[in-house]
Scaffold this motif. Structure first.
Motif, PDB file in Angstrom:
ATOM      1  N   PRO A 150       0.772  -1.145  -0.074  1.00  0.00           N
ATOM      2  CA  PRO A 150      -0.081  -0.090   0.118  1.00  0.00           C
ATOM      3  C   PRO A 150       0.836   1.326  -0.075  1.00  0.00           C
ATOM      4  O   PRO A 150       0.418   2.324  -0.790  1.00  0.00           O
ATOM      5  N   GLU A 151       2.081   1.250   0.499  1.00  0.00           N
ATOM      6  CA  GLU A 151       2.933   2.592   0.534  1.00  0.00           C
ATOM      7  C   GLU A 151       3.569   2.657  -0.834  1.00  0.00           C
ATOM      8  O   GLU A 151       4.157   1.864  -1.352  1.00  0.00           O
ATOM      9  N   VAL A 152       3.068   3.935  -1.455  1.00  0.00           N
ATOM     10  CA  VAL A 152       3.683   4.115  -2.770  1.00  0.00           C
ATOM     11  C   VAL A 152       5.027   4.126  -3.095  1.00  0.00           C
ATOM     12  O   VAL A 152       6.076   4.174  -2.329  1.00  0.00           O
ATOM     13  N   ASP A 153       5.445   2.996  -4.088  1.00  0.00           N
ATOM     14  CA  ASP A 153       6.775   2.902  -4.706  1.00  0.00           C
ATOM     15  C   ASP A 153       7.611   2.323  -3.395  1.00  0.00           C
ATOM     16  O   ASP A 153       8.966   2.752  -3.568  1.00  0.00           O
ATOM     17  N   SER A 154       7.319   1.708  -2.636  1.00  0.00           N
ATOM     18  CA  SER A 154       7.993   1.172  -1.425  1.00  0.00           C
ATOM     19  C   SER A 154       8.082  -0.019  -1.278  1.00  0.00           C
ATOM     20  O   SER A 154       8.534  -0.674  -0.246  1.00  0.00           O
TER      21      SER A 154
END
Ligand code: GRF
Length: 200
Positions: A150-154
């Motif tokens: 869910p955490e963007v680009d992570s």
């Protein structure tokens, strides 16, 4: 193995995946292309390759007063029908919540991002890297393929490659150099994950 590709625009990375399945460097079948935009040129690329397409704009949900979560849940249901072994986000411009991701084990959703891990998460990464270079803050940038959380680009890194920035570069020069690396890395990332998933 079956791959579903999500796009929002030009689709040059989708094209790289299509070409790879056709020339045998990616031993998989793209069973569906989903676009969040009806106008995405990538839809024409899918049609030219006889790949089923689904246009699934978020705006229609907003216009109907439906929530973003409903969008994610419905999107997951529509994709599940195609029983993908792997979902590839290739220029997909919407953040996917856990309501979507939980339907597909985290390892089955990968994303291509035109920056190095943790450097320029989010949109407009190439321009932001170029401007940071011009300010003397970075010497190089890169491209990565990572697992989607869910955490963007992570999410967990699958593969990344550094991309040089030259003193003479215009933003366009850098974008061109980055896109050529993307087209190679998205295939390498898909192959690596399919090997890990041991699906044939
Ligand atoms: C690419 O830089 C991709 O990494 C980013 O959107 C750009 C467009 O890619 N997310 P494409 O030509 O639509 O594949």
């Amino acid at each position: 193995p079956r791959i579903v590709v999500l796009i929002s625009g030009y689709g040059s990375n989708l094209q790289a995946l299509i070409d790879a399945t056709e020339n045998g460097t990616l031993k998989a079948t793209i069973t569906l292309v989903v676009s969040s935009k009806a106008t995405a040129y990538g839809l024409k690329r899918a049609e030219a390759a006889n790949i089923p397409t689904l246009v699934f704009p978020l705006q229609a949900y907003r216009d109907a007063g439906k929530s973003r979560i409903e969008y994610d849940i419905d999107l997951a249901a529509k994709i599940k029908v195609y029983e993908p072994d792997l979902i590839v986000l290739a220029g997909w411009m919407l953040i996917l919540s856990s309501e979507f991701l939980d339907h597909f084990a985290p390892k089955n959703v990968i994303n291509l991002h035109p920056a190095l891990p943790g450097q320029f998460n989010g949109t407009d990464a190439i321009r932001r890297a170029y401007e940071a270079y011009k300010r003397g803050e970075i010497q190089k940038t890169g491209v990565m393929v990572h697992k989607v959380i869910p955490e963007v680009d992570s999410g967990e890194l699958i593969v990344s490659e550094e991309v040089a920035i030259l003193e003479t570069d215009t933003l366009d020069d850098l974008q061109t150099r980055i896109h050529s690396v993307e087209h190679r890395l998205i295939v390498a990332g898909a192959n690596k994950i399919l090997h890990e998933l041991n699906v044939h």
